[in-house]
Scaffold this motif. Structure first.
Motif, PDB file in Angstrom:
ATOM      1  N   GLN A 146       0.836  -1.214   0.000  1.00  0.00           N
ATOM      2  CA  GLN A 146       0.000   0.000   0.000  1.00  0.00           C
ATOM      3  C   GLN A 146       0.862   1.251   0.000  1.00  0.00           C
ATOM      4  OE1 GLN A 146      -3.162  -0.765  -0.585  1.00  0.00           O
ATOM      5  NE2 GLN A 146      -2.257  -2.804  -0.450  1.00  0.00           N
ATOM      6  N   ALA A 147       1.997   1.172   0.705  1.00  0.00           N
ATOM      7  CA  ALA A 147       2.899   2.324   0.711  1.00  0.00           C
ATOM      8  C   ALA A 147       3.430   2.579  -0.695  1.00  0.00           C
ATOM      9  CB  ALA A 147       4.044   2.083   1.696  1.00  0.00           C
ATOM     10  N   ALA A 148       3.733   1.496  -1.395  1.00  0.00           N
ATOM     11  CA  ALA A 148       4.220   1.645  -2.774  1.00  0.00           C
ATOM     12  C   ALA A 148       3.156   2.294  -3.658  1.00  0.00           C
ATOM     13  CB  ALA A 148       4.620   0.273  -3.339  1.00  0.00           C
ATOM     14  N   ARG A 149       1.897   2.030  -3.343  1.00  0.00           N
ATOM     15  CA  ARG A 149       0.815   2.640  -4.115  1.00  0.00           C
ATOM     16  C   ARG A 149       0.530   4.060  -3.646  1.00  0.00           C
ATOM     17  NH1 ARG A 149      -4.197  -0.798  -3.284  1.00  0.00           N
ATOM     18  NH2 ARG A 149      -5.108   0.890  -4.490  1.00  0.00           N
ATOM     19  N   GLY A 150       1.218   4.482  -2.624  1.00  0.00           N
ATOM     20  CA  GLY A 150       1.037   5.848  -2.156  1.00  0.00           C
ATOM     21  C   GLY A 150      -0.129   6.038  -1.212  1.00  0.00           C
ATOM     22  N   PRO A 155       7.851   4.326   6.295  1.00  0.00           N
ATOM     23  CA  PRO A 155       9.263   4.020   5.998  1.00  0.00           C
ATOM     24  C   PRO A 155       9.692   2.694   6.604  1.00  0.00           C
ATOM     25  CG  PRO A 155       9.071   5.830   7.561  1.00  0.00           C
ATOM     26  CD  PRO A 155       7.707   5.567   7.056  1.00  0.00           C
ATOM     27  N   ASP A 156       9.061   2.306   7.697  1.00  0.00           N
ATOM     28  CA  ASP A 156       9.373   1.017   8.333  1.00  0.00           C
ATOM     29  C   ASP A 156       8.087   0.204   8.422  1.00  0.00           C
ATOM     30  OD1 ASP A 156      10.036  -1.128   9.918  1.00  0.00           O
ATOM     31  OD2 ASP A 156      11.202   0.053  11.351  1.00  0.00           O
ATOM     32  N   PRO A 157       7.763  -0.565   7.397  1.00  0.00           N
ATOM     33  CA  PRO A 157       6.476  -1.272   7.377  1.00  0.00           C
ATOM     34  C   PRO A 157       6.330  -2.279   8.506  1.00  0.00           C
ATOM     35  CG  PRO A 157       7.514  -1.298   5.208  1.00  0.00           C
ATOM     36  CD  PRO A 157       8.535  -0.804   6.177  1.00  0.00           C
TER      37      PRO A 157
END
Lengths: 208, 208
Positions: A146-150, A155-157
């Motif tokens: 989800q972080a990659a999708r914005g 920063p630390d999943p």
DNA sequence: GTCTATAGAAGGATAGAC
DNA sequence: GTCTATCCTTCTATAGAC
């Protein structure tokens, strides 16, 4: 404790009956409070049969915990719909997972592992691997995606996953673990999960 | 379980020795694994003396838990400096509280109460009242005061307190409870507490 | 494999002397 | 109050017949 592998499936019908009876008793009453007589009686077999299948009480206990760990592995959560917001995607997963934690069987399992962890360290480790750790790893990967999708800033999943799960294991879970007050119903579980996800999203959600 | 008050201070020296020995044993080994012989031996008294002071094993156990609850009441956290930021004010409190949770004595107390909660419900309740609930109430009041000063946005301070404490009881606490891995040192505790407070402030801090 | 019956040990609690 | 010695129950584990 003989610490053998013991991963084989229950062979005979009697063995399955023993495992089922012992699981019920150990998880609801704890290791020390359950006698082999009680297990045999509940399983409908003699003590000698019990000892023929599992050599000793601690080995029977180990088999129970190992079996419950295998069951836990099957309980992989589902991710929400792809296009939704972070909150909408996480909420069903959170409700489902908190509901699982608050089942009597999950609570009993947690209680007995906590209680006997010092005498059965390998079982505590197996429980952690197949339960909390597996969930954490799954959630870490999902959050990273989800972080990659914005959709969120993490920063630390792995830390984010820890904190998400910790937020879900809040006062309601603590009280249920201690056996205090009435068991929360579905609505209460959903509300608690929603509060946790809301706070998580406020901390980690991408600022729109 | 006779459920008497038993709040009186330990009278004689022998009684204190018994209480000390029993606390050590019960908290490190659990209720079922400790025999009255073991308590008597460790306390340096005879079993008859033990039974003269505390009538039965469950009453001795109750006295231990009650005493530990009283100790917990003394562990009131300190609030940070008045003029500091929310993060700076909360961090020392968080480190101190997490450090308290991760002490062997606190962990052992938690384990044994979780394990025996179903057989001693009033003890589980007393533990909760004097431990988690007391902390929660204190933190709720503190957070409400900070909200009034405009340092954070918390329409439901009790919920915010729950979530703050839940964030502190994260993976590190879970592992310590299960007795997995090495005990975290001071630096690890401080780092975990800082991560929790950071996330809490991101979710609840007043947007400046 | 499964049973009945029991051995052998451990634990909770008490009697009786001091 | 404190001790020694002991009772009685319960428990784990096994022997021996089928």
């Amino acid at each position: 404790m003989s610490a053998s592998a013991e991963t084989a499936a229950p062979a005979s019908a009697k063995a399955r009956a023993i495992l089922e009876a012992a699981a019920e008793l150990f998880i609801t009453q704890g290791y020390g409070a359950v006698s082999m007589d009680a297990v045999a009686k509940r399983a409908g077999v003699s003590k000698a049969t019990l000892y023929a299948h599992f050599g000793a009480k601690d080995r029977l206990f180990a088999a129970i915990i190992q079996g419950a760990c295998l069951e836990m592995r099957g309980e992989t959560p589902e991710m929400g719909p792809a296009g939704a917001s972070l909150y909408d995607a996480m909420l069903p997963m959170a409700i489902r997972w908190l509901g699982f934690l608050l089942r009597e069987r999950s609570l009993g399992m947690f209680r007995v592992v906590v209680a006997e962890g010092s005498r059965f360290p390998e079982l505590a480790r197996a429980f952690h691997e197949n339960g909390p750790r597996a969930t954490r790893q799954w959630l870490t990967g999902w959050l990273a995606a989800q972080a990659a999708r914005g959709l969120l800033q993490a920063p630390d999943p792995a830390l984010a996953a820890d904190q998400c799960l910790a937020l879900l294991r809040s006062e309601m879970f603590l009280q249920a673990t201690l056996g205090i007050g009435p068991m929360p119903d579905e609505a209460a579980i959903a509300a608690s999960a929603a509060a946790a996800v809301r706070t998580f999203c406020r901390a980690y959600g991408a600022v729109g």
